[in-house]
Design an enzyme around this catalytic site. Structure first.
Site, mmCIF file in Angstrom:
data_model
loop_
_atom_site.group_PDB
_atom_site.id
_atom_site.type_symbol
_atom_site.label_atom_id
_atom_site.label_comp_id
_atom_site.label_asym_id
_atom_site.label_seq_id
_atom_site.Cartn_x
_atom_site.Cartn_y
_atom_site.Cartn_z
ATOM 1 N N ASN B 400 -6.463 -10.137 5.903
ATOM 2 C CA ASN B 400 -5.149 -10.102 6.281
ATOM 3 C C ASN B 400 -4.597 -11.223 7.132
ATOM 4 O O ASN B 400 -3.593 -11.797 6.904
ATOM 5 C CB ASN B 400 -5.328 -8.767 7.104
ATOM 6 C CG ASN B 400 -4.322 -8.331 7.953
ATOM 7 O OD1 ASN B 400 -3.100 -8.955 7.868
ATOM 8 N ND2 ASN B 400 -4.378 -7.056 8.388
ATOM 9 N N ASP B 401 -5.082 -11.367 8.556
ATOM 10 C CA ASP B 401 -4.600 -12.670 9.374
ATOM 11 C C ASP B 401 -4.386 -13.930 8.561
ATOM 12 O O ASP B 401 -3.635 -14.646 8.917
ATOM 13 C CB ASP B 401 -5.311 -12.719 10.616
ATOM 14 C CG ASP B 401 -5.387 -11.157 11.302
ATOM 15 O OD1 ASP B 401 -4.240 -10.679 11.382
ATOM 16 O OD2 ASP B 401 -6.411 -11.104 11.924
#
Lengths: 101, 476
Positions: B400-401
């Site tokens: 994600n990040d």
């Protein structure tokens, strides 16, 4: 036996050695290497054994006993975990590799 | 038996040599497996030599402690899952720090005991034992301080990664309180060095040192734990080196110093990969700053597994970006099965790994290696980023990040400046994700709303199984 300056020289050279070994390491080995260096400072076990070996009062002995216990855990655990991680590093088999790149 | 001390010294020398050579071998993937064995032999030699020390007492106790410690750690290390490795490293590292602190404590208390028996003289000349010089006292105290901080700090890091402590403990003025605790520990340490070797003073010193490690680690978020563990690893190394000076043991000095230096550099490399300084990790308030979360226009567009499989089966190049979510779902085997099917169809498949994917740099590589992915199919961020524009499909699974374009575009974002994998440059992006929530750092991801992104909702394991099944029906 170990005078101050001699100790300082050992300290300096060992520090450079550690720094140089890590300086050219690929990212994929960072975790195994952290784990491996974690194992190497398990040498603290030797120190804890000496401390317990010199302990005289029951109080000193219990501190030394805890120290040896912890040091042995550091050495054994560090070894097992590192060995398990490194076990997995293998190059691709010829048939899988040709599609890459 | 004049030769015995020489043999023991030679054993320590051999151990130090094997540690350095082993570490050197561990720094290249080809020889890495041999490296740990070399270092292991070194450890065995050093421990056996120590048993042979002529003036060693309490041998039975030592043997018992070694056996208990080794078997407990061996057993726990064998059965832990690969995903949980980082916290095990933290735990074992904490034990090492604790052992170094215990050595410091044992030495200080034994100095204290001798000084009490000779209170009238006020000199340390008891029992013909070594008189602690100032340098020895300073190093014993420093090693004990650093070892204690590493011990309690590593245990907190372990608890956080294990999920036992998922809150960050923050209160106003925390930094000032922490500094006061550290300062008091240092003052007590100074008093010990200046000759006030009393039991209560030593106990208070250790309590403060342990407390500082605890309080220093509590406010640090889970995402930063790898850097912290690496830092404590370096701390433990340094503590071991200092206690090695106290005990006049060269193997400890060399091994501890090598680890201290290597660990410091490793910590810097990790922090750099996350675009943060070590100071920022330790004292920053990641995520706490909050601020305005940038509103993101658009919506998340879902896709079915069968469509996603078709899209990739007819692609020329597919890059798979795995993240910790994949590891948690234990999906790496299924993902590799899927990748192998694609390779059979003639698709060029690569795995792209962000430096901090997983919980530690290199952790994801280990997890993929466990599933059998050959390491030459795995690409680093710097190698793969220029290839994304030529990539037909980027399959993001559980990451994600590290793929969030906000890191490049939004200066207000807490992850702004962190290097990311440029998956949004690929022609199509498929994101496998459990739900619509935010990632580990709690930040919205602009990638999920991009025009070329499709969301495949589901648990990593289930989604990968569906993809495999869809691909198999396609083939038949």
């Amino acid at each position: 036996m170990l005078d101050g300056f001699l100790a300082l020289y050992i300290f300096m050279l060992a520090a450079f050695t550690g720094y140089e070994i890590i300086a050219r390491v690929p990212v994929i080995l960072h975790t195994p290497l952290m784990s491996g260096s974690n194992f190497i400072h398990g040498i603290v076990l030797v120190g804890a054994m000496i401390a317990l070996g010199h302990a005289q009062t029951p109080f000193e002995m219990s501190i030394g006993f805890i120290g040896v216990l912890l040091g042995a855990g550091n050495a054994a655990g560090g070894y097992v975990v590192t060995e398990r991680m490194l076990e997995m590093f293998k190059a691709s088999k010829p048939n899988a590799g040709k599609e890459a790149k | 038996m004049a030769w015995l001390p020489v043999v023991i010294k030679a054993c320590y020398f051999l151990a130090a040599l094997l540690f350095i050579l082993g570490l050197k071998r561990m720094s290249s993937p080809r020889s890495a497996r041999g490296g740990i064995v070399w270092a292991g032999v070194g450890m065995l030699v050093a421990v056996l030599a120590t048993f042979a020390l002529p003036d060693l007492h309490n041998r039975g106790l030592i043997l018992a402690a070694v056996l208990i410690g080794v078997s407990a750690a061996w057993w726990s290390g064998r059965r832990v899952a690969m995903t949980d490795m980082p916290q095990m490293v933290a735990l074992y590292n904490g034990m090492g720090g604790g052992a170094a602190a215990a050595i410091g404590a044992a030495e200080l208390f034994s100095y204290a005991g001798r000084s009490v028996t000779l209170l009238d003289g006020g000199q340390f000349t008891a029992n013909g034992a070594d008189t602690p010089g100032t340098a020895q006292l300073v190093l014993a105290v420093l090693g004990a301080l650093i070892g204690s901080v590493s011990f309690s700090g590593s245990l907190i890091a372990f608890a956080k990664l294990q999920g036992w402590l998922d809150r960050r403990f923050v209160f106003p003025g925390q930094r000032v309180v922490n500094m006061l605790v550290l300062a008091s520990a240092v003052v007590l340490g100074g008093m010990i060095v200046s000759g006030q070797l009393s039991g209560p003073l030593i106990v208070a010193f250790f309590v403060l040192a342990l407390l500082f490690g605890l309080m220093m680690t509590l406010p640090i978020g889970g995402a930063d734990m790898p850097v912290v563990i690496s830092l404590y690893n370096a701390f433990t190394g340094l503590a071991v080196a200092f206690e090695g000076f106290v005990l006049q043991n060269e193997a400890m000095i060399i091994a501890g110093t090598v680890v201290g230096a290597a660990g410091t550099l490793l910590t810097q490399l990790m922090a750099k990969a996350m675009n943060r300084s070590i100071g920022n990790v330790l004292f920053g308030s990641f995520g706490a700053a909050g601020g305005e979360a940038q509103a993101i226009a658009g919506s998340q567009k879902p896709i079915e597994a069968s469509d996603a499989a078709v899209m990739m089966a007819y692609a020329e190049r597919v890059v798979i970006v795995p993240g910790y979510g994949m590891a948690v779902a234990q999906a790496q085997h299924k993902v590799w099965e899927f990748a192998k099917l694609l390779i059979e169809l003639g698709v060029k498949v690569k795995f792209a790994i962000h430096p901090v994917a997983g919980r530690m740099p290199g952790h994801m590589n280990v997890l993929l290696a466990e599933a059998g992915v050959p390491y030459d199919l795995i690409a680093d961020m710097d190698d793969i980023n220029p290839e994304f524009p030529q990539t037909d499909v980027a399959l993001v699974i559980g990451a994600n990040d590290v793929v969030n374009p906000l890191a490049k575009t939004d200066p207000a974002s807490p992850i702004y400046g962190m290097p990311i994998l440029d998956v949004s440059a690929a022609k199509q992006v498929i994101v496998v994700k459990r739900g619509k929530g935010t990632g580990f750092a709690g930040i919205e991801n602009a990638l999920f709303y991009a025009d070329n992104a499709r969301m495949l909702y589901g648990d990593g394991q289930a989604a990968a199984s569906e993809l495999v099944a869809a691909l198999k029906t396609l083939e038949s």
